[in-house]
Design a protein around this motif. Structure first.
Motif, PDB file in Angstrom:
ATOM      1  N   UNK A 149      10.589  -3.064  10.643  1.00 36.94           N
ATOM      2  CA  UNK A 149       9.887  -3.849  10.027  1.00 36.94           C
ATOM      3  C   UNK A 149      10.043  -3.199   8.940  1.00 36.94           C
ATOM      4  N   UNK A 150      10.008  -2.633   7.785  1.00 40.48           N
ATOM      5  CA  UNK A 150       9.513  -2.248   6.984  1.00 40.48           C
ATOM      6  C   UNK A 150      10.156  -3.068   5.565  1.00 40.48           C
ATOM      7  N   UNK A 151      11.597  -2.747   5.556  1.00 42.12           N
ATOM      8  CA  UNK A 151      12.639  -4.224   4.611  1.00 42.12           C
ATOM      9  C   UNK A 151      11.925  -5.953   4.717  1.00 42.12           C
ATOM     10  N   UNK A 152      10.861  -6.426   5.500  1.00 45.83           N
ATOM     11  CA  UNK A 152      10.120  -7.383   5.685  1.00 45.83           C
ATOM     12  C   UNK A 152       9.051  -7.301   5.239  1.00 45.83           C
ATOM     13  N   UNK A 153       8.584  -6.509   4.526  1.00 48.16           N
ATOM     14  CA  UNK A 153       6.844  -6.829   5.022  1.00 48.16           C
ATOM     15  C   UNK A 153       6.392  -6.763   2.708  1.00 48.16           C
ATOM     16  N   UNK A 154       7.491  -6.238   2.068  1.00 52.35           N
ATOM     17  CA  UNK A 154       7.339  -5.944   0.634  1.00 52.35           C
ATOM     18  C   UNK A 154       6.834  -7.873   0.492  1.00 52.35           C
ATOM     19  N   UNK A 155       5.655  -7.609  -0.656  1.00 50.70           N
ATOM     20  CA  UNK A 155       5.092  -8.712  -0.681  1.00 50.70           C
ATOM     21  C   UNK A 155       4.076  -9.621  -0.308  1.00 50.70           C
ATOM     22  N   UNK A 156       3.739  -9.368   0.817  1.00 48.03           N
ATOM     23  CA  UNK A 156       3.393 -10.192   2.111  1.00 48.03           C
ATOM     24  C   UNK A 156       1.511  -9.271   2.161  1.00 48.03           C
ATOM     25  N   UNK A 157       0.822 -10.882   2.358  1.00 44.82           N
ATOM     26  CA  UNK A 157      -0.066 -10.576   3.222  1.00 44.82           C
ATOM     27  C   UNK A 157      -0.541 -10.050   4.660  1.00 44.82           C
ATOM     28  N   UNK A 158      -0.294  -8.649   4.861  1.00 41.62           N
ATOM     29  CA  UNK A 158      -0.184  -8.114   6.810  1.00 41.62           C
ATOM     30  C   UNK A 158      -2.036  -8.225   7.244  1.00 41.62           C
ATOM     31  N   UNK A 159      -1.951  -8.904   8.226  1.00 42.85           N
ATOM     32  CA  UNK A 159      -3.406  -8.938   9.151  1.00 42.85           C
ATOM     33  C   UNK A 159      -2.838  -7.705  10.475  1.00 42.85           C
ATOM     34  N   UNK A 160      -3.546  -6.430  10.721  1.00 44.14           N
ATOM     35  CA  UNK A 160      -2.049  -5.453  11.568  1.00 44.14           C
ATOM     36  C   UNK A 160      -3.913  -5.731  13.000  1.00 44.14           C
ATOM     37  N   UNK A 161      -3.280  -6.554  13.730  1.00 44.66           N
ATOM     38  CA  UNK A 161      -4.323  -6.255  14.653  1.00 44.66           C
ATOM     39  C   UNK A 161      -3.935  -5.042  15.481  1.00 44.66           C
ATOM     40  N   UNK A 162      -5.012  -4.389  16.440  1.00 42.87           N
ATOM     41  CA  UNK A 162      -5.335  -3.971  17.247  1.00 42.87           C
ATOM     42  C   UNK A 162      -5.122  -2.634  16.418  1.00 42.87           C
ATOM     43  N   UNK A 163      -4.971  -1.760  15.389  1.00 42.11           N
ATOM     44  CA  UNK A 163      -4.619  -0.933  14.254  1.00 42.11           C
ATOM     45  C   UNK A 163      -4.552   0.189  15.054  1.00 42.11           C
ATOM     46  N   UNK A 164      -5.720   0.663  15.227  1.00 48.28           N
ATOM     47  CA  UNK A 164      -5.697   2.289  15.908  1.00 48.28           C
ATOM     48  C   UNK A 164      -6.151   2.557  14.694  1.00 48.28           C
ATOM     49  N   UNK A 165      -5.357   3.759  14.451  1.00 45.71           N
ATOM     50  CA  UNK A 165      -5.335   4.847  12.589  1.00 45.71           C
ATOM     51  C   UNK A 165      -5.141   4.318  11.988  1.00 45.71           C
ATOM     52  N   UNK A 166      -4.265   3.336  11.957  1.00 42.24           N
ATOM     53  CA  UNK A 166      -3.750   2.817  10.717  1.00 42.24           C
ATOM     54  C   UNK A 166      -1.860   3.111  10.244  1.00 42.24           C
ATOM     55  N   UNK A 167      -1.226   2.763  11.196  1.00 38.61           N
ATOM     56  CA  UNK A 167      -0.073   3.063  11.573  1.00 38.61           C
ATOM     57  C   UNK A 167       1.280   2.491  11.164  1.00 38.61           C
ATOM     58  N   UNK A 168       0.517   1.056  11.237  1.00 39.08           N
ATOM     59  CA  UNK A 168       1.827   0.071  11.405  1.00 39.08           C
ATOM     60  C   UNK A 168       1.018  -0.361  10.113  1.00 39.08           C
ATOM     61  N   UNK A 169      -0.021  -0.355   9.543  1.00 36.75           N
ATOM     62  CA  UNK A 169      -0.865  -1.228   8.083  1.00 36.75           C
ATOM     63  C   UNK A 169       0.077   0.224   6.649  1.00 36.75           C
ATOM     64  N   UNK A 170       0.042   1.505   7.442  1.00 35.49           N
ATOM     65  CA  UNK A 170       0.609   1.865   6.077  1.00 35.49           C
ATOM     66  C   UNK A 170       1.338   2.021   6.012  1.00 35.49           C
ATOM     67  N   UNK A 171       2.317   1.777   6.675  1.00 39.66           N
ATOM     68  CA  UNK A 171       4.106   1.548   7.356  1.00 39.66           C
ATOM     69  C   UNK A 171       4.130   0.112   5.887  1.00 39.66           C
ATOM     70  N   UNK A 172       3.272  -1.786   6.457  1.00 43.06           N
ATOM     71  CA  UNK A 172       3.278  -1.568   5.760  1.00 43.06           C
ATOM     72  C   UNK A 172       2.899  -1.895   3.881  1.00 43.06           C
ATOM     73  N   UNK A 173       1.841  -0.840   3.618  1.00 37.15           N
ATOM     74  CA  UNK A 173       1.538  -1.339   2.880  1.00 37.15           C
ATOM     75  C   UNK A 173       2.653   0.309   1.835  1.00 37.15           C
ATOM     76  N   UNK A 174       3.174   1.250   2.076  1.00 37.39           N
ATOM     77  CA  UNK A 174       4.619   1.570   1.906  1.00 37.39           C
ATOM     78  C   UNK A 174       5.778   0.782   1.207  1.00 37.39           C
ATOM     79  N   UNK A 175       5.464  -0.284   2.571  1.00 38.67           N
ATOM     80  CA  UNK A 175       6.687  -0.932   2.241  1.00 38.67           C
ATOM     81  C   UNK A 175       6.514  -1.940   0.959  1.00 38.67           C
ATOM     82  N   UNK A 176       4.939  -2.234   0.413  1.00 37.91           N
ATOM     83  CA  UNK A 176       4.647  -3.157  -0.388  1.00 37.91           C
ATOM     84  C   UNK A 176       4.707  -4.996   0.064  1.00 37.91           C
ATOM     85  N   UNK A 177       4.061  -4.617   0.842  1.00 36.94           N
ATOM     86  CA  UNK A 177       2.808  -5.405   1.216  1.00 36.94           C
ATOM     87  C   UNK A 177       1.756  -5.326   0.560  1.00 36.94           C
ATOM     88  N   UNK A 178       1.864  -6.896  -0.467  1.00 35.25           N
ATOM     89  CA  UNK A 178       0.577  -6.502  -1.193  1.00 35.25           C
ATOM     90  C   UNK A 178      -0.967  -6.505  -0.773  1.00 35.25           C
TER      91      UNK A 178
END
Length: 391
Positions: free
Chosen positions: A211-240
């Motif tokens: 999913x990383x390549x699809x998230x650059x420049x996006x506002x992302x809502x990470x539901x059931x995020x637990x300790x933030x793995x999806x969130x951090x991958x998104x932020x590192x990929x360039x999510x705003x």
């Protein structure tokens, strides 16, 4: 060694590669079997099938360990663990965290072993494996595994049903606080003693990468995020901006800590909330995100919960689509093996229709390669991850 005789014509599934034998498939279950003991399995006609451990109190009465007449001891477990470890090292050379052993898929039903840097976590979910814990621990150095600390997780919901005490403890070595490890250039702390599962969701590794390549420049809502793995991958990929939501306060606290570890706090916010309630609030407030990630716990725990679980999956995806911006990205997951991939796609289709949206599937993915699927056991294929464009 006592013998289990299968009923007539009830050997076909296990001879085809399945590792479970149910109580209604056994002809001589009235004998005084000792829960957890090793038994030989034979067909109704007397042909040898294999050896496994028995629990007469469980619906899954026998779990097959071997199709040979071999002792089930330290050396048996050492061979299985060594083989699975070599495979993971080939799949993930140099990586710090992965599932070393995945139960039935690696020939050891009821046992999971996860590696987090130099700490290993054993998770047992059956009585037969619980009473062989000493043999498993003794097998580790024989398999080349000598961790700084070894942790037992026997707090599965299956413990009471199987008939053993639920407990978490350090078996050897020293452990003080969370275990830190690196994955794909990100640092994570995992609470291997008290966190969910064994402290981290390793099964989503390849899906987060995809999913990383699809998230650059996006506002992302990470539901059931637990300790933030999806969130951090998104932020590192360039999510705003990424908002992570979970009902567990300790998980949310660790998510914030993981963001600080990676200097991503400016892009990541974490909030303790019920996801269903939060999505309803966001929908009513007409607040929208470019991407919504749904990675809920299993909403179908057993077959008798399928109907209500499907309704819950449809509701959560419907709410997510209401929150998505036009031409948004939905990453929706299900870890309920009682829901097939086709059924999951049907649920997503119904949710899109209710939300008056059009859903186009980019990719339907599964669990990571360190959670392999035994093709003769559909039960070992549990994770679905749909990456979709929502118009």
């Amino acid at each position: 060694m006592r013998t289990i005789r299968l009923r007539k014509n009830e050997d076909r599934r296990v001879r085809a590669g399945h590792l479970w034998i149910f109580s209604n498939e056994i002809a001589n279950l009235d004998q005084p079997f000792v829960p957890g003991e090793i038994v030989e399995i034979i067909t109704y006609g007397g042909t040898f099938v294999g050896r496994g451990y028995i629990n007469p109190k469980s619906l899954i009465t026998v779990r097959l360990l071997t199709r040979d007449r071999e002792p089930v001891d330290e050396h048996f477990f050492a061979k299985r663990i060594s083989r699975s470890l070599r495979l993971r090292q080939q799949l993930y050379p140099g990586e710090q965290a992965y599932r070393v052993v995945f139960g039935e898929a690696d020939g050891v039903p009821g046992l999971v072993i996860d590696k987090y840097a130099d700490v290993y976590v054993l998770q047992v979910s059956t009585l037969g494996m619980n009473i062989r814990l000493n043999e498993v621990v003794g097998a580790l150095p024989l398999a080349g595994v000598e961790p700084r600390a070894l942790v037992l997780r026997a707090d599965t919901p299956m413990a009471e049903l199987e008939g053993f005490s639920s407990e978490n403890r350090v078996l050897s070595g020293e452990l003080s606080g969370p275990v830190r490890f690196e994955q794909d250039g990100l640092l994570f702390d995992a609470d291997v003693l008290e966190g969910q599962k064994t402290g981290f969701y390793l099964d989503q590794r390849e899906n987060r990468r995809a999913a990383r390549d699809l998230l650059k420049g996006l506002r992302v809502l990470d539901c059931f995020c637990y300790t933030g793995a999806w969130s951090l991958y998104a932020a590192k990929a360039g999510a705003t901006h990424v908002l992570g939501i979970d009902s567990s306060s300790p998980a949310i606290e660790m998510g914030g800590q993981n963001a600080r570890l990676n200097s991503l706090s400016s892009a990541c916010t974490f909030e303790t909330a019920d996801v269903f309630t939060k999505l309803e609030y966001l929908a009513e407030a007409k607040e929208h995100y470019d991407c919504v990630i749904l990675d809920p716990p299993a909403l179908v725990k057993s077959r008798r919960h399928i109907k209500q679980g499907k309704a819950a999956y449809e509701k959560i995806n419907h709410l997510a689509m209401k929150v998505l911006s036009p031409d948004g990205l939905l990453i929706s997951c299900s870890c309920s093996f009682h829901i097939s991939p086709d059924e999951f796609l049907q649920i997503l289709s119904h949710a899109a229709r209710r939300a008056h949206r059009s859903a186009v599937l980019f990719e339907l993915r599964g669990q990571s390669r360190d959670h392999p699927v035994l093709v003769s056991m559909a039960e070992t294929a549990y994770l679905k991850c749909a990456i979709m464009h929502i118009a």
